[in-house]
Design a protein around this motif. Sequence first.
Motif, PDB file in Angstrom:
ATOM      1  N   LEU A 153       0.869  -1.186   0.000  1.00  0.00           N
ATOM      2  CA  LEU A 153       0.000   0.000   0.000  1.00  0.00           C
ATOM      3  C   LEU A 153       0.904   1.233   0.000  1.00  0.00           C
ATOM      4  N   VAL A 154       0.768   2.060  -1.040  1.00  0.00           N
ATOM      5  CA  VAL A 154       1.585   3.274  -1.155  1.00  0.00           C
ATOM      6  C   VAL A 154       0.650   4.484  -1.078  1.00  0.00           C
ATOM      7  N   VAL A 155       0.976   5.409  -0.181  1.00  0.00           N
ATOM      8  CA  VAL A 155       0.089   6.549   0.066  1.00  0.00           C
ATOM      9  C   VAL A 155       0.883   7.851  -0.041  1.00  0.00           C
ATOM     10  N   GLY A 156       0.243   8.880  -0.567  1.00  0.00           N
ATOM     11  CA  GLY A 156       0.769  10.243  -0.464  1.00  0.00           C
ATOM     12  C   GLY A 156      -0.280  11.034   0.286  1.00  0.00           C
ATOM     13  N   ALA A 157       0.065  11.577   1.452  1.00  0.00           N
ATOM     14  CA  ALA A 157      -0.959  12.212   2.300  1.00  0.00           C
ATOM     15  C   ALA A 157      -0.393  13.441   2.983  1.00  0.00           C
ATOM     16  N   GLU A 158      -1.136  14.531   2.936  1.00  0.00           N
ATOM     17  CA  GLU A 158      -0.629  15.780   3.524  1.00  0.00           C
ATOM     18  C   GLU A 158      -1.733  16.664   4.099  1.00  0.00           C
ATOM     19  N   THR A 159      -1.344  17.396   5.120  1.00  0.00           N
ATOM     20  CA  THR A 159      -2.171  18.507   5.606  1.00  0.00           C
ATOM     21  C   THR A 159      -1.258  19.740   5.670  1.00  0.00           C
ATOM     22  N   LEU A 160      -0.823  20.176   4.489  1.00  0.00           N
ATOM     23  CA  LEU A 160       0.095  21.311   4.393  1.00  0.00           C
ATOM     24  C   LEU A 160      -0.497  22.580   4.997  1.00  0.00           C
ATOM     25  N   THR A 161      -1.832  22.681   4.988  1.00  0.00           N
ATOM     26  CA  THR A 161      -2.433  23.928   5.490  1.00  0.00           C
ATOM     27  C   THR A 161      -2.187  24.085   6.993  1.00  0.00           C
ATOM     28  N   ARG A 162      -1.785  23.003   7.658  1.00  0.00           N
ATOM     29  CA  ARG A 162      -1.451  23.096   9.081  1.00  0.00           C
ATOM     30  C   ARG A 162      -0.187  23.904   9.330  1.00  0.00           C
ATOM     31  N   MET A 163       0.677  24.024   8.319  1.00  0.00           N
ATOM     32  CA  MET A 163       1.913  24.777   8.553  1.00  0.00           C
ATOM     33  C   MET A 163       2.031  25.983   7.628  1.00  0.00           C
ATOM     34  N   LEU A 164       0.868  26.581   7.320  1.00  0.00           N
ATOM     35  CA  LEU A 164       0.896  27.798   6.516  1.00  0.00           C
ATOM     36  C   LEU A 164       0.752  29.020   7.399  1.00  0.00           C
ATOM     37  N   ASP A 165       1.403  30.085   6.974  1.00  0.00           N
ATOM     38  CA  ASP A 165       1.189  31.377   7.594  1.00  0.00           C
ATOM     39  C   ASP A 165       0.058  32.023   6.792  1.00  0.00           C
ATOM     40  N   TRP A 166      -1.132  32.099   7.381  1.00  0.00           N
ATOM     41  CA  TRP A 166      -2.309  32.560   6.638  1.00  0.00           C
ATOM     42  C   TRP A 166      -2.296  34.059   6.364  1.00  0.00           C
ATOM     43  N   SER A 167      -1.210  34.748   6.816  1.00  0.00           N
ATOM     44  CA  SER A 167      -1.094  36.162   6.452  1.00  0.00           C
ATOM     45  C   SER A 167      -0.066  36.349   5.325  1.00  0.00           C
ATOM     46  N   ASP A 168       0.565  35.258   4.877  1.00  0.00           N
ATOM     47  CA  ASP A 168       1.574  35.334   3.817  1.00  0.00           C
ATOM     48  C   ASP A 168       0.954  34.931   2.480  1.00  0.00           C
ATOM     49  N   ARG A 169       0.647  35.931   1.667  1.00  0.00           N
ATOM     50  CA  ARG A 169      -0.045  35.632   0.392  1.00  0.00           C
ATOM     51  C   ARG A 169       0.841  34.875  -0.595  1.00  0.00           C
ATOM     52  N   ASN A 170       2.162  34.938  -0.371  1.00  0.00           N
ATOM     53  CA  ASN A 170       3.071  34.210  -1.268  1.00  0.00           C
ATOM     54  C   ASN A 170       2.908  32.699  -1.166  1.00  0.00           C
ATOM     55  N   THR A 171       2.414  32.224  -0.040  1.00  0.00           N
ATOM     56  CA  THR A 171       2.300  30.771   0.138  1.00  0.00           C
ATOM     57  C   THR A 171       0.882  30.297   0.443  1.00  0.00           C
ATOM     58  N   CYS A 172       0.111  31.089   1.199  1.00  0.00           N
ATOM     59  CA  CYS A 172      -1.147  30.529   1.728  1.00  0.00           C
ATOM     60  C   CYS A 172      -2.188  30.263   0.640  1.00  0.00           C
ATOM     61  N   VAL A 173      -2.053  30.896  -0.515  1.00  0.00           N
ATOM     62  CA  VAL A 173      -3.046  30.683  -1.579  1.00  0.00           C
ATOM     63  C   VAL A 173      -2.760  29.406  -2.379  1.00  0.00           C
ATOM     64  N   LEU A 174      -1.570  28.819  -2.166  1.00  0.00           N
ATOM     65  CA  LEU A 174      -1.112  27.757  -3.066  1.00  0.00           C
ATOM     66  C   LEU A 174      -1.485  26.343  -2.642  1.00  0.00           C
ATOM     67  N   PHE A 175      -1.595  26.120  -1.335  1.00  0.00           N
ATOM     68  CA  PHE A 175      -1.648  24.735  -0.858  1.00  0.00           C
ATOM     69  C   PHE A 175      -3.039  24.291  -0.404  1.00  0.00           C
ATOM     70  N   GLY A 176      -3.238  22.973  -0.449  1.00  0.00           N
ATOM     71  CA  GLY A 176      -4.468  22.361   0.043  1.00  0.00           C
ATOM     72  C   GLY A 176      -4.125  21.041   0.703  1.00  0.00           C
ATOM     73  N   ASP A 177      -5.137  20.381   1.254  1.00  0.00           N
ATOM     74  CA  ASP A 177      -4.927  19.106   1.954  1.00  0.00           C
ATOM     75  C   ASP A 177      -5.554  17.960   1.164  1.00  0.00           C
ATOM     76  N   GLY A 178      -4.967  16.777   1.305  1.00  0.00           N
ATOM     77  CA  GLY A 178      -5.550  15.620   0.619  1.00  0.00           C
ATOM     78  C   GLY A 178      -4.606  14.434   0.624  1.00  0.00           C
ATOM     79  N   ALA A 179      -5.169  13.284   0.287  1.00  0.00           N
ATOM     80  CA  ALA A 179      -4.378  12.049   0.234  1.00  0.00           C
ATOM     81  C   ALA A 179      -4.842  11.195  -0.936  1.00  0.00           C
ATOM     82  N   GLY A 180      -3.886  10.478  -1.508  1.00  0.00           N
ATOM     83  CA  GLY A 180      -4.207   9.487  -2.529  1.00  0.00           C
ATOM     84  C   GLY A 180      -3.452   8.217  -2.188  1.00  0.00           C
TER      85      GLY A 180
END
Length: 326
Positions: free
Chosen positions: A139-166
Amino acid sequence: MKMTTYARIAGTGSGLPDKILTNKDLEQFVETSDEWITSRTGIRQRHVVVEGETTCDLAERASIAAMQAAGVTAADLDMIVVGTTTPDLIFPSTACLLQHRLGANGCAAFDVNAACSGFIYALSVGNAYIRSGVAKTVLVVGAETLTRMLDWSDRNTCVLFGDGAGAVVLKADTETGILSTHLHADGGKKELLYNPVGVSVGFKPEEKNAGVRVLMTGNEVFKHAVKALDSLVDETLAANGLDKADLDWLIPHQANLRIIEATAKRLQMPMDRVIVTVHKHGNTSAGSVPLALDEAIRSGKVQRGQLLLLEAFGGGFTWGSALLRY
Ligand code: UT7
């Protein structure tokens, strides 16, 4: 005569949080616009975890779906490999937490941290164990909750990421499967994309927002990504004695539509043979390739026997590809 054993994709699955954040939602708390985000990245919305929801929750959802599709049970699994850079805990690994949830206790289970290339790296591990005859079902998984480590006041990064797994279930097969994987890294470019918080460098959990902060020099990362992916796709085809015209589908990492289009151009592939999910998912790091793969298969676009090129680029830098006959 000894037959070659391939690692074949027997089933795939997705795990996305229910909550969706649109570009318009982001306009409410950071100086940005739907127009800027859409035109620069192709992203229109992203799924985000809510309080209490973790990487393992998403991995579990994706894994159950993949195991059902493959017709395997927990007892069949020889190994679980999870690509993630946002584990639930520092340890035990997310793979161990997932293994227990699935009731697969006893099989090997470990995480691979290669940032956005995490799934490709994990897939190459599963492939190697099956090719060598050590494992039969992985079983091979790619899974992330990148939004947990975003600075939500930094527009350079916070608009780019989302959470999900496959997730994918790989099974030993004599007929078809992964033809080759190609992995690369360059640790000399750390400052262009990283999270400075860690354990050994002096973790201060009492600090407000400890752990929050993806730092990225976006336009530099962009240039490196396009260049590295160009030579990676050439390397992958050459290693198999194949031509770009032989490819049926490109299933790329979903960071930015413009990076995806650049790779497609290199391969002279029309965009209707490229799987694009970035508009719906944003950049889900290690989750992005298996999410795109699952969508491609479940929608009926990708058919058995077709030739698929998977690729990713991310922090480290790391980059990698897999060429497979589905
Ligand atoms: O998956 C891991 C690998 N990561 C990637 O592959 C990401 C690669 N990089 C990218 O996708 C792009 O570089 C970005 C989408 C991050 C940025 O796009 P860009 O076309 O490279 O823009 P830029 O960074 O050169 O910034 C252009 C302008 C700047 O303003 P000035 O200095 O020209 O006045 C930024 O401050 O856009 C500004 N900007 C924004 N404006 C509105 C940056 N972020 C935003 C924003 N909304 N969210």
